[in-house]
Design an enzyme around this catalytic site. Structure first.
Site, PDB file in Angstrom:
ATOM      1  N   GLY A  98      -2.765   9.869  26.245  1.00 20.47           N
ATOM      2  CA  GLY A  98      -3.653   9.401  25.979  1.00 20.47           C
ATOM      3  C   GLY A  98      -4.921  10.539  25.620  1.00 20.47           C
ATOM      4  O   GLY A  98      -5.127  10.377  24.752  1.00 20.47           O
ATOM      5  N   HIS A  99      -4.324  11.978  25.567  1.00 22.29           N
ATOM      6  CA  HIS A  99      -4.594  13.356  25.619  1.00 22.29           C
ATOM      7  C   HIS A  99      -3.330  13.874  24.610  1.00 22.29           C
ATOM      8  O   HIS A  99      -3.523  15.279  24.364  1.00 22.29           O
ATOM      9  CB  HIS A  99      -4.434  13.857  27.039  1.00 22.29           C
ATOM     10  CG  HIS A  99      -4.757  13.217  28.405  1.00 22.29           C
ATOM     11  ND1 HIS A  99      -6.288  12.675  28.156  1.00 22.29           N
ATOM     12  CD2 HIS A  99      -4.660  13.017  28.857  1.00 22.29           C
ATOM     13  CE1 HIS A  99      -6.531  11.999  28.692  1.00 22.29           C
ATOM     14  NE2 HIS A  99      -5.739  11.888  29.634  1.00 22.29           N
ATOM     15  N   HIS A 145     -10.993  11.386  30.807  1.00 25.58           N
ATOM     16  CA  HIS A 145     -10.853  10.319  30.672  1.00 25.58           C
ATOM     17  C   HIS A 145     -12.415   9.253  30.407  1.00 25.58           C
ATOM     18  O   HIS A 145     -11.844   8.444  30.919  1.00 25.58           O
ATOM     19  CB  HIS A 145     -10.567   9.667  32.175  1.00 25.58           C
ATOM     20  CG  HIS A 145      -9.449  10.691  32.372  1.00 25.58           C
ATOM     21  ND1 HIS A 145      -9.125  11.992  33.535  1.00 25.58           N
ATOM     22  CD2 HIS A 145      -7.616  10.548  32.011  1.00 25.58           C
ATOM     23  CE1 HIS A 145      -7.644  12.480  33.433  1.00 25.58           C
ATOM     24  NE2 HIS A 145      -7.297  11.539  32.678  1.00 25.58           N
ATOM     25  N   ASP A 202     -25.177   5.334 -12.458  1.00 22.50           N
ATOM     26  CA  ASP A 202     -26.481   6.732 -12.870  1.00 22.50           C
ATOM     27  C   ASP A 202     -26.110   6.797 -14.272  1.00 22.50           C
ATOM     28  O   ASP A 202     -26.995   7.948 -14.874  1.00 22.50           O
ATOM     29  CB  ASP A 202     -25.842   7.408 -11.584  1.00 22.50           C
ATOM     30  CG  ASP A 202     -24.131   8.303 -12.336  1.00 22.50           C
ATOM     31  OD1 ASP A 202     -23.689   7.242 -12.646  1.00 22.50           O
ATOM     32  OD2 ASP A 202     -24.179   8.960 -11.462  1.00 22.50           O
ATOM     33  N   CYS A 203     -25.907   6.171 -15.118  1.00 23.71           N
ATOM     34  CA  CYS A 203     -24.918   6.344 -16.332  1.00 23.71           C
ATOM     35  C   CYS A 203     -26.480   6.897 -17.471  1.00 23.71           C
ATOM     36  O   CYS A 203     -26.643   7.773 -18.040  1.00 23.71           O
ATOM     37  CB  CYS A 203     -24.484   5.797 -17.095  1.00 23.71           C
ATOM     38  SG  CYS A 203     -23.560   6.033 -18.809  1.00 23.71           S
ATOM     39  N   THR A 262     -19.435  12.860 -13.978  1.00 31.45           N
ATOM     40  CA  THR A 262     -18.337  12.458 -15.705  1.00 31.45           C
ATOM     41  C   THR A 262     -18.888  12.874 -16.682  1.00 31.45           C
ATOM     42  O   THR A 262     -18.286  12.905 -16.932  1.00 31.45           O
ATOM     43  CB  THR A 262     -17.559  11.152 -14.750  1.00 31.45           C
ATOM     44  OG1 THR A 262     -17.217  11.077 -13.342  1.00 31.45           O
ATOM     45  CG2 THR A 262     -15.973  11.517 -15.669  1.00 31.45           C
ATOM     46  N   THR A 279     -12.752   3.471 -21.497  1.00 24.63           N
ATOM     47  CA  THR A 279     -13.952   4.470 -21.025  1.00 24.63           C
ATOM     48  C   THR A 279     -15.099   4.893 -22.765  1.00 24.63           C
ATOM     49  O   THR A 279     -14.888   3.923 -23.415  1.00 24.63           O
ATOM     50  CB  THR A 279     -12.899   5.591 -20.962  1.00 24.63           C
ATOM     51  OG1 THR A 279     -12.417   6.225 -21.990  1.00 24.63           O
ATOM     52  CG2 THR A 279     -12.591   5.429 -19.312  1.00 24.63           C
ATOM     53  N   ASP A 292     -19.004  -0.677 -21.312  1.00 26.89           N
ATOM     54  CA  ASP A 292     -18.082   0.208 -20.630  1.00 26.89           C
ATOM     55  C   ASP A 292     -19.612   0.893 -21.067  1.00 26.89           C
ATOM     56  O   ASP A 292     -20.025   1.945 -22.031  1.00 26.89           O
ATOM     57  CB  ASP A 292     -17.171   0.951 -21.013  1.00 26.89           C
ATOM     58  CG  ASP A 292     -17.005   2.742 -20.207  1.00 26.89           C
ATOM     59  OD1 ASP A 292     -16.876   2.574 -19.426  1.00 26.89           O
ATOM     60  OD2 ASP A 292     -17.365   3.504 -20.959  1.00 26.89           O
ATOM     61  N   PRO A 293     -20.365   1.292 -20.269  1.00 25.12           N
ATOM     62  CA  PRO A 293     -21.798   2.768 -20.906  1.00 25.12           C
ATOM     63  C   PRO A 293     -21.510   3.649 -21.258  1.00 25.12           C
ATOM     64  O   PRO A 293     -22.262   4.356 -22.507  1.00 25.12           O
ATOM     65  CB  PRO A 293     -21.649   2.778 -18.921  1.00 25.12           C
ATOM     66  CG  PRO A 293     -21.698   1.531 -18.325  1.00 25.12           C
ATOM     67  CD  PRO A 293     -19.918   1.597 -18.649  1.00 25.12           C
TER      68      PRO A 293
END
Length: 594
Positions: free
Chosen positions: A59-60, A229, A428-429, A471, A521, A577-578
């Site tokens: 476990g280490h 531990h 957000d467009c 974008t 797009t 598409d915006p």
């Protein structure tokens, strides 16, 4: 009630053996398993040097199997999850790395490096005694580097934690140099005596097989000094900044100090002194991102090399996962003064092929990386006298009126663009287009855009870059900048070259953005415009090609680019598409202004 933990496991009872199997698959030429035992050994064992073994509960990772290799460990004995390995397995490992004392020469012996936990001390100690009774030469070094608990807690207080890995390193290097067992023991003990560590947990560890997540620490609480531990530490605390935590960890380690002298003359001295050369190990306890680890490392070094701790010099900085606690979100810091124990430097720096070791990038004096490489300034542009460039069919008043109409259309249409983008994008467009349109209008009104095609389109690119973001912003910037650079290369500018520049801009958007026609797009509106211009159609038909292209995206049930790529056909159907819709708005507004 706590949620059930999520782990990549099968049966918890088989987790250790399956871990071993996975490790052997990763390192088929370096590691081998000892039959009938959860023991991993080097594939090349020699009796001509001291062989070093370590281990403990699983476990280490990467401790301890990750330190197997030339110049570190010969093998590791793996117990169950957070459980000491059995005496039988430890003894089997010792026998595997030492010659039979009856039939062979004695070899150079075996060193056991053990973390300071009662189970480990007893089981490794018993195995050592049995092995020695058989005539094998075995010695043991116990590492107790934890600075979390007061010395009054007794021998169990100072636990063995991440500093143990540095003990592995120097002992393994000493063995590789051919030193005898006593010399290797002394080297290991010197590091064990000089390294001090402290961990901080942001969340507690949840082991494989647990039915619920360990919620011992709530969302607002951390624990300074928690053990590997999950044992109790120094104190609980509200969440602190990396700088504050680094200061507390260093101060605690400094104050815990080192033991000097023997018997009644024994005293406690600071772990390091002002101006000391230090080796620092910043250890990921399992669930901390590499990003955070670098921030913490920066804080640690900044404090140590600052006024608060006497302007020490950190010549060796190790950052990564060395001794973890499964998924514990946290980190530990280990400090060794190389000014107090300079003879250990060569052993730290010697080469090893241990599978998890990362050699420090040693620095003496000023760090070359502290000096920033000067930024290369953009070359000064040759200012072209556009008054001497023949330009036809570019009436700045008509162009300005068309651009203003396009911008106003985008501003007025922000709600519908936002609605569409909320359905098929990130919402957000509309805001992005509105922001860019307002910036262009502002520059148009102040006559900052120029009155010739090349500076005009370049200025549009600059305006978009300064205001839009996202974008859409970068794509429109690419579009306008490509138009400008294309026209700048022309001996003369007319309506045909402007049409070609539009085509060049669209091709640039496709190349850099990776989308094409049918990708759902803005290109589904831009490409039909290029085709209409090539066919010599009137601008009313050019604008219609853009709006038709935009509307066609509403019927597309899949997208191969943009955020719409993540959505189902049912979500996409019926919503254009915006970006394409915005292109349609722009072309329609321009057509109406002419």
């Amino acid at each position: 009630m706590s949620a059930a933990p999520k782990k990549f496991i099968n049966e918890p009872s088989e987790a250790v053996s399956e871990f071993i199997s996975g490790l052997l698959l990763q390192y088929p030429n370096k590691l081998q398993k000892l039959a009938n035992n959860n023991v991993i050994l080097s594939s090349s064992i020699s009796y001509d040097k001291v062989n070093i073994l370590s281990g403990g509960g699983s476990g280490h990772e990467p401790s301890h199997a990750g330190w197997i290799g030339k110049g570190m460990l010969t093998g590791a004995i793996l117990g169950g999850i957070f459980a000491s390995p059995s005496v039988a397995s430890i003894l089997a490992a010792i026998r595997a790395v030492t010659p039979d004392p009856i039939t062979d020469t004695q070899g150079k012996g075996c060193l056991l490096i053990v973390k300071n936990y009662t189970g480990d001390r007893l089981n490794f100690g018993m195995a050592a005694e049995i092995a020695n009774s058989e005539g094998r030469n075995v010695k043991m070094v116990v590492v107790a580097d934890d600075s979390a608990l007061a010395r009054s807690k007794g021998v169990t207080g100072a636990r063995g934690v991440a500093g143990t890995v540095l003990v592995h390193k120097v002992a393994g290097a000493a063995a590789e140099k051919g030193l005898d067992l006593d010399q290797v023991v002394k080297t290991a003990q010197d590091m064990a005596n000089n390294v001090r560590s402290l961990g901080v947990a942001l969340s507690a560890v949840t082991i494989p097989g647990a039915s619920v997540i360990n919620d011992r620490l709530d969302s607002e609480t951390i624990e300074i000094g928690m053990g590997i531990h999950g044992e109790a530490g120094l104190k609980k605390s509200p969440l602190l900044s990396a700088d504050d935590l680094a200061s507390i960890m260093i101060k605690t380690i400094f104050d815990f100090g080192l033991e000097e002298g023997e018997g009644k003359s024994k005293s406690i001295v600071p772990t390091f002194n002002d101006g000391d050369d230090l080796c620092i190990l910043v250890n990921n306890l399992g669930g901390t991102s590499n990003f955070e680890m670098s921030i913490l490392a920066n804080s640690v070094v900044k404090h140590l090399e600052g006024e608060e701790f006497g302007k020490c010099a950190v010549s060796r900085l190790y950052v990564g996962s060395f001794m973890t606690s499964f998924d514990m979100q946290g980190a530990s810091v280990s400090i060794v003064s190389l000014s107090k124990s300079g003879h250990l430097c060569e052993f730290l720096d010697d080469a090893t092929d241990a599978i998890a070791w990362q050699k420090a990038d040693i620095v003496q004096g000023d760090r070359p990386s502290a000096t920033e490489l000067p930024e290369v300034e953009a070359p000064k542009k040759k200012i072209r006298d556009f008054s001497k460039v023949p330009v036809d069919d570019f009436d700045i008043d008509i162009v300005a009126r068309a651009v203003a109409a396009a911008c106003n259309s985008l501003i007025e249409s922000e709600p519908i663009l936002t609605k569409y983008d909320t359905i098929v994008g990130d919402g957000d467009c509309g805001i992005t287009m509105k922001r860019g349109a307002k910036e262009i209008l502002s520059r148009l009104e102040s006559k900052e855009l120029g009155d010739s095609p090349v500076p005009f389109f370049e200025s549009l690119a600059v305006a978009v870059s300064a205001s839009m973001g996202g974008t859409s912003g970068i794509l429109f910037e690419i579009f306008f900048r490509k138009m400008s650079t294309f026209l700048n290369a022309q001996a003369s500018i007319n309506s045909e070259s402007i049409k070609l520049s539009f085509e060049q801009g669209v091709e640039a958007v496709s190349f850099y953005g990776g989308a094409t026609a049918g990708s759902r797009t803005m290109l589904d509106a831009l490409i039909p415009v290029v085709e209409a211009l090539k066919d010599g159609k009137e601008f009313v038909d050019v604008a219609k090609a853009a709006t038709d292209g935009a509307q066609s995206t509403a019927a597309m049930t899949s997208a191969s680019a943009g955020r719409s790529n993540y959505l189902s056909g049912d979500t996409l159907t019926g919503t254009p598409d915006p970006g394409a819709f915005a292109v349609g708005l722009v072309l329609s507004a321009i057509q109406k202004s002419l």
